[in-house]
Design a protein around this motif. Structure first.
Motif, PDB file in Angstrom:
ATOM      1  N   ALA A 100       4.109   5.818  -5.367  1.00 49.05           N
ATOM      2  CA  ALA A 100       4.199   5.746  -6.804  1.00 49.05           C
ATOM      3  C   ALA A 100       3.065   6.727  -7.343  1.00 49.05           C
ATOM      4  CB  ALA A 100       3.972   4.445  -7.509  1.00 49.05           C
ATOM      5  N   ASP A 101       1.968   7.031  -6.720  1.00 51.05           N
ATOM      6  CA  ASP A 101       0.728   7.783  -7.134  1.00 51.05           C
ATOM      7  C   ASP A 101       1.259   8.950  -7.011  1.00 51.05           C
ATOM      8  OD1 ASP A 101      -0.670   5.558  -7.970  1.00 51.05           O
ATOM      9  OD2 ASP A 101      -2.174   5.402  -6.083  1.00 51.05           O
ATOM     10  N   ASP A 102       1.804   9.229  -5.867  1.00 47.05           N
ATOM     11  CA  ASP A 102       2.488  10.765  -5.319  1.00 47.05           C
ATOM     12  C   ASP A 102       3.375  11.253  -6.421  1.00 47.05           C
ATOM     13  OD1 ASP A 102       0.567  11.092  -3.239  1.00 47.05           O
ATOM     14  OD2 ASP A 102       1.998  10.859  -1.694  1.00 47.05           O
ATOM     15  N   SER A 103       4.274  10.391  -6.803  1.00 52.10           N
ATOM     16  CA  SER A 103       5.464  10.707  -7.657  1.00 52.10           C
ATOM     17  C   SER A 103       5.021  10.788  -9.257  1.00 52.10           C
ATOM     18  CB  SER A 103       6.525   9.473  -7.653  1.00 52.10           C
ATOM     19  OG  SER A 103       6.123   8.350  -8.353  1.00 52.10           O
ATOM     20  N   ASN A 104       3.701  10.616  -9.602  1.00 54.08           N
ATOM     21  CA  ASN A 104       3.188  10.677 -10.719  1.00 54.08           C
ATOM     22  C   ASN A 104       1.783  11.170 -10.685  1.00 54.08           C
ATOM     23  OD1 ASN A 104       2.801  10.414 -13.442  1.00 54.08           O
ATOM     24  ND2 ASN A 104       2.586   8.140 -13.621  1.00 54.08           N
ATOM     25  N   PRO A 105       1.526  12.548 -10.349  1.00 58.35           N
ATOM     26  CA  PRO A 105       0.135  13.120 -10.239  1.00 58.35           C
ATOM     27  C   PRO A 105      -0.569  13.043 -11.263  1.00 58.35           C
ATOM     28  CG  PRO A 105       2.006  14.623  -9.877  1.00 58.35           C
ATOM     29  CD  PRO A 105       2.824  13.484 -10.110  1.00 58.35           C
TER      30      PRO A 105
ATOM     31  N   GLY B 157      -0.772  10.928 -13.743  1.00 56.55           N
ATOM     32  CA  GLY B 157      -1.103   9.552 -14.078  1.00 56.55           C
ATOM     33  C   GLY B 157      -0.425   9.059 -15.388  1.00 56.55           C
TER      34      GLY B 157
ATOM     35  N   SER C 170       2.524   1.701  -3.424  1.00 58.37           N
ATOM     36  CA  SER C 170       1.429   2.144  -4.318  1.00 58.37           C
ATOM     37  C   SER C 170       0.965   3.718  -4.191  1.00 58.37           C
ATOM     38  CB  SER C 170       0.108   1.413  -4.257  1.00 58.37           C
ATOM     39  OG  SER C 170      -0.876   1.776  -5.027  1.00 58.37           O
ATOM     40  N   ALA C 171       1.017   4.025  -2.740  1.00 63.02           N
ATOM     41  CA  ALA C 171       0.776   5.406  -2.633  1.00 63.02           C
ATOM     42  C   ALA C 171       2.071   6.325  -2.963  1.00 63.02           C
ATOM     43  CB  ALA C 171       0.425   5.713  -1.201  1.00 63.02           C
TER      44      ALA C 171
ATOM     45  N   ARG D 166       0.787  -1.443   0.072  1.00 65.45           N
ATOM     46  CA  ARG D 166       0.026   0.138  -0.132  1.00 65.45           C
ATOM     47  C   ARG D 166       0.866   1.334   0.065  1.00 65.45           C
ATOM     48  NH1 ARG D 166      -5.015  -0.948   4.412  1.00 65.45           N
ATOM     49  NH2 ARG D 166      -5.899  -2.620   3.234  1.00 65.45           N
TER      50      ARG D 166
END
Length: 103
Positions: A93-98, A100, A90-91, A87
């Motif tokens: 990775a989502d933050d480093s690629n705002p 998408g 994943s979080a 988790r």
């Protein structure tokens, strides 16, 4: 005769006077009942004769139960930690690629 900080218990119809702090009295009595029950189960199976052997078999069975429970709990904790790490990854990775979009 019971002295302060001792508890009288019976295991396989034998009395034992055990030193015990007052706050641990209930735990000791529960442990003695559990041991008595296990020893009686082993004795009633008819496969083990002699109080010493019954006590050793009860100790082995109880130890096995505790180790098995510990292994299950350790395995569950590892799974939970792994899930949390996934988790977090994943979080992050989502933050480093705002946006998408792939980097």
């Amino acid at each position: 005769m019971t002295q302060p900080n001792t508890v009288d218990v019976q295991i396989m119809d034998k009395p034992y006077c055990i030193a015990c702090p007052p706050e641990e009295r209930d735990n000791l009595e529960n442990a003695a009942r559990y041991l008595d029950r296990k020893m009686r189960e082993i004795r009633s199976s008819g496969k083990v004769i002699g109080a010493d052997r019954v006590a050793v078999m009860a100790a082995l069975n109880i130890t096995h139960e505790l180790l098995h429970k510990h292994q299950r709990e350790t395995s569950n904790a590892r799974e939970q930690v792994q899930d949390l790490l996934e988790r977090v990854d994943s979080a992050l990775a989502d933050d480093s690629n705002p946006t998408g979009n792939a980097p």
